[in-house]
Design an enzyme around this catalytic site. Structure first.
Site, PDB file in Angstrom:
ATOM      1  N   ARG A   1       0.850  -1.213   0.000  1.00 17.09           N
ATOM      2  CA  ARG A   1       0.000   0.000   0.000  1.00 17.09           C
ATOM      3  C   ARG A   1       0.878   1.253   0.000  1.00 17.09           C
ATOM      4  O   ARG A   1       0.618   2.208  -0.724  1.00 17.09           O
ATOM      5  CB  ARG A   1      -0.922   0.019   1.214  1.00 17.09           C
ATOM      6  CG  ARG A   1      -1.773  -1.219   1.414  1.00 17.09           C
ATOM      7  CD  ARG A   1      -3.030  -1.250   0.546  1.00 17.09           C
ATOM      8  NE  ARG A   1      -3.867  -2.370   0.923  1.00 17.09           N
ATOM      9  CZ  ARG A   1      -3.865  -3.574   0.310  1.00 17.09           C
ATOM     10  NH1 ARG A   1      -3.100  -3.783  -0.740  1.00 17.09           N
ATOM     11  NH2 ARG A   1      -4.657  -4.543   0.731  1.00 17.09           N
TER      12      ARG A   1
ATOM     13  N   GLU B   1     -14.102 -15.130   8.659  1.00 20.50           N
ATOM     14  CA  GLU B   1     -13.986 -14.547   7.321  1.00 20.50           C
ATOM     15  C   GLU B   1     -13.580 -15.596   6.286  1.00 20.50           C
ATOM     16  O   GLU B   1     -12.387 -15.850   6.100  1.00 20.50           O
ATOM     17  CB  GLU B   1     -12.962 -13.396   7.321  1.00 20.50           C
ATOM     18  CG  GLU B   1     -12.798 -12.755   5.931  1.00 20.50           C
ATOM     19  CD  GLU B   1     -11.775 -11.618   5.870  1.00 20.50           C
ATOM     20  OE1 GLU B   1     -11.059 -11.402   6.865  1.00 20.50           O
ATOM     21  OE2 GLU B   1     -11.696 -10.965   4.826  1.00 20.50           O
TER      22      GLU B   1
ATOM     23  N   LYS C   1     -17.844 -12.419   8.254  1.00 24.05           N
ATOM     24  CA  LYS C   1     -17.283 -11.437   7.314  1.00 24.05           C
ATOM     25  C   LYS C   1     -17.143 -12.116   5.957  1.00 24.05           C
ATOM     26  O   LYS C   1     -16.112 -12.730   5.664  1.00 24.05           O
ATOM     27  CB  LYS C   1     -15.928 -10.929   7.826  1.00 24.05           C
ATOM     28  CG  LYS C   1     -15.206  -9.989   6.853  1.00 24.05           C
ATOM     29  CD  LYS C   1     -14.120  -9.183   7.539  1.00 24.05           C
ATOM     30  CE  LYS C   1     -13.307  -8.387   6.533  1.00 24.05           C
ATOM     31  NZ  LYS C   1     -12.469  -7.365   7.152  1.00 24.05           N
TER      32      LYS C   1
ATOM     33  N   SER D   1     -14.296  -5.711   1.422  1.00 28.93           N
ATOM     34  CA  SER D   1     -14.477  -5.028   0.128  1.00 28.93           C
ATOM     35  C   SER D   1     -13.785  -5.782  -0.998  1.00 28.93           C
ATOM     36  O   SER D   1     -14.228  -5.678  -2.159  1.00 28.93           O
ATOM     37  CB  SER D   1     -14.035  -3.565   0.194  1.00 28.93           C
ATOM     38  OG  SER D   1     -12.672  -3.415   0.501  1.00 28.93           O
TER      39      SER D   1
ATOM     40  N   SER E   1     -16.846  -4.073   6.861  1.00 29.70           N
ATOM     41  CA  SER E   1     -15.579  -4.285   7.557  1.00 29.70           C
ATOM     42  C   SER E   1     -14.514  -4.113   6.480  1.00 29.70           C
ATOM     43  O   SER E   1     -13.851  -5.062   6.083  1.00 29.70           O
ATOM     44  CB  SER E   1     -15.526  -5.682   8.175  1.00 29.70           C
ATOM     45  OG  SER E   1     -14.246  -5.911   8.723  1.00 29.70           O
TER      46      SER E   1
ATOM     47  N   ARG F   1      -9.385  -1.729   2.113  1.00 31.63           N
ATOM     48  CA  ARG F   1      -9.096  -0.817   0.998  1.00 31.63           C
ATOM     49  C   ARG F   1     -10.207   0.198   0.739  1.00 31.63           C
ATOM     50  O   ARG F   1      -9.944   1.373   0.480  1.00 31.63           O
ATOM     51  CB  ARG F   1      -8.816  -1.630  -0.272  1.00 31.63           C
ATOM     52  CG  ARG F   1      -7.471  -2.311  -0.239  1.00 31.63           C
ATOM     53  CD  ARG F   1      -7.376  -3.434  -1.245  1.00 31.63           C
ATOM     54  NE  ARG F   1      -8.085  -4.627  -0.819  1.00 31.63           N
ATOM     55  CZ  ARG F   1      -8.172  -5.757  -1.528  1.00 31.63           C
ATOM     56  NH1 ARG F   1      -7.605  -5.820  -2.717  1.00 31.63           N
ATOM     57  NH2 ARG F   1      -8.814  -6.804  -1.071  1.00 31.63           N
TER      58      ARG F   1
HETATM   59  P1  13P Z   1     -10.575  -5.378   2.070  1.00 28.71           P
HETATM   60  O1  13P Z   1     -11.854  -4.640   2.452  1.00 28.71           O
HETATM   61  O2  13P Z   1      -9.507  -4.483   1.512  1.00 28.71           O
HETATM   62  O3  13P Z   1     -10.859  -6.608   1.270  1.00 28.71           O
HETATM   63  O4  13P Z   1      -9.939  -5.872   3.444  1.00 28.71           O
HETATM   64  C1  13P Z   1     -10.754  -6.416   4.393  1.00 28.71           C
HETATM   65  C2  13P Z   1     -10.025  -7.469   5.109  1.00 28.71           C
HETATM   66  O5  13P Z   1      -9.924  -7.427   6.309  1.00 28.71           O
HETATM   67  C3  13P Z   1      -9.483  -8.592   4.331  1.00 28.71           C
HETATM   68  O6  13P Z   1      -9.087  -9.606   5.186  1.00 28.71           O
END
Ligand code: 13P
Length: 341
Positions: free
Chosen positions: A32, A177, A222, A263, A291, A294
């Site tokens: 980043r 997630e 997530k 995202s 959550s 980016r």
């Molecule tokens: P992004 O929203 O950038 O995908 O990141 C969320 C995240 O925690 C990925 O593990």
């Protein structure tokens, strides 16, 4: 006094607030920072995260919790105040990413298994002591014509469930997630293919959570949205919302208090538009919020550009995105609001 997992989970997704995913590993944050030609050091990482966490309006009104990387959980702002205290003072909850990454899975070419279970109970006790009240573990599912394989989905779901049980035993709310990648390779899959994979993955994940005796009322899911691959994007906002709601309703028990999307490589405005569409026009049994990593940070990182004199500009960008996503979590975002700002 130990707060109930169920109450923490509700606070994480209530009132249009959502999570800031600021848990980039040292190698991801370097990528980043490369985009703004900034060298990643402990100090530059601190300065960047301090800019975000001291954006007081955003943190108070729109951000219910922050997912931190281990370094940041124990880090202090330039004036010596622990980041955990800054986050808590804004009424937000500190959380921690506890997996140690998705590693190539033996005998499963092109797929990964997320590591980090060994010694996790001891690490969780240390993180709780440091103030973390929720955790995150990301299982990564690749999508192509032939992938994912059942073996990889099962292994990742099993790891997620074992992680979730360990968290709950340590009085920490697990964010579960399972990310079906939108931006993997080749990234040319259709939205229908994403729906099929996501539905299958979520079924297996909830089977494993059940077998692991995880309390569904004390966790947050997530997931990815149901969306076509990054190199084949054409589904409309309405299609993404409709397919996402359909798959989640078919698989996520209503005992789960909240769903907070990742995202995953969507543009900032797409991620907001999709979340708002999901929250308008459907009767949902869970709170549905963001959550984002980016999609909350990209414009703030650019505006800040690694310079002290741009801290206020970076905070304005972050506050704007946080506000837009908070409106989306209530189904009240409109494109004109972006232009007005
Ligand atoms: P992004 O929203 O950038 O995908 O990141 C969320 C995240 O925690 C990925 O593990």
């Amino acid at each position: 006094m130990i707060e109930r997992l169920e109450d923490i989970a509700v606070r994480m997704v209530n009132e249009g607030r959502g999570l800031l995913a600021a848990d980039e590993s040292t190698s991801t944050i370097k990528k980043r920072f490369d985009t703004i030609d900034l060298v990643s050091t402990e100090t530059s990482r601190r300065d960047y995260r301090e800019m975000l966490f001291r954006a007081d309006e955003a943190m108070r009104k729109y951000i219910s919790g922050v997912i931190l990387y281990e370094e940041t959980l124990f880090q202090k702002a330039a004036d010596g105040t622990p980041f955990v205290d800054i986050i808590k003072a804004a009424g937000s909850i500190p959380g921690i990413k506890v997996d140690i990454g998705a590693k190539p899975m033996a005998y499963y070419p092109g797929e990964t298994i997320t590591e980090g279970l060994d010694g996790l109970a001891d690490r969780l006790a240390k993180y709780y002591e440091a103030g973390a009240r929720f955790a995150k573990w990301r299982g990564v599912i690749a999508i192509s014509g032939a992938l994912p394989t059942l073996g990889s989905v099962r292994a990742n779901a099993h790891a997620l469930a074992r992680y979730a049980a360990l968290c709950q035993q340590a009085n920490i709310v697990p964010i579960v997630e399972p990310e079906c990648l939108m931006d993997g390779k080749p990234g040319d899959h259709t939205i229908e293919r994403c729906a099929e994979v996501t539905e299958n993955v979520l079924r297996i994940v909830f089977d494993e959570l059940y077998d692991a005796r995880v309390n569904l009322e004390g966790m947050i899911l997530k997931p990815n949205m149901v969306i076509d691959g990054k190199n084949a994007r054409k589904a409309s906002v309405e299609q993404v919302a409709a397919q996402t709601v359909k798959v989640l309703k078919a698989t996520v028990p209503s005992a789960v208090p909240g769903i907070a999307f990742l995202s995953g490589g969507q543009s900032t405005e797409e991620a907001t538009a999709h979340l708002s569409a999901i929250n308008s026009g459907y009767d949902l049994p869970w709170k549905v919020t963001f959550s984002y990593g980016r999609a909350l940070q990209d414009s703030a990182l650019k505006a800040w550009n690694g310079k002290q004199e741009n801290v206020a500009a970076g905070q304005r960008e972050f506050t704007h995105r946080a506000e837009m996503n908070s409106l989306a979590a209530k189904g009240r975002w409109k494109k004109d609001l972006e232009k007005a700002a």
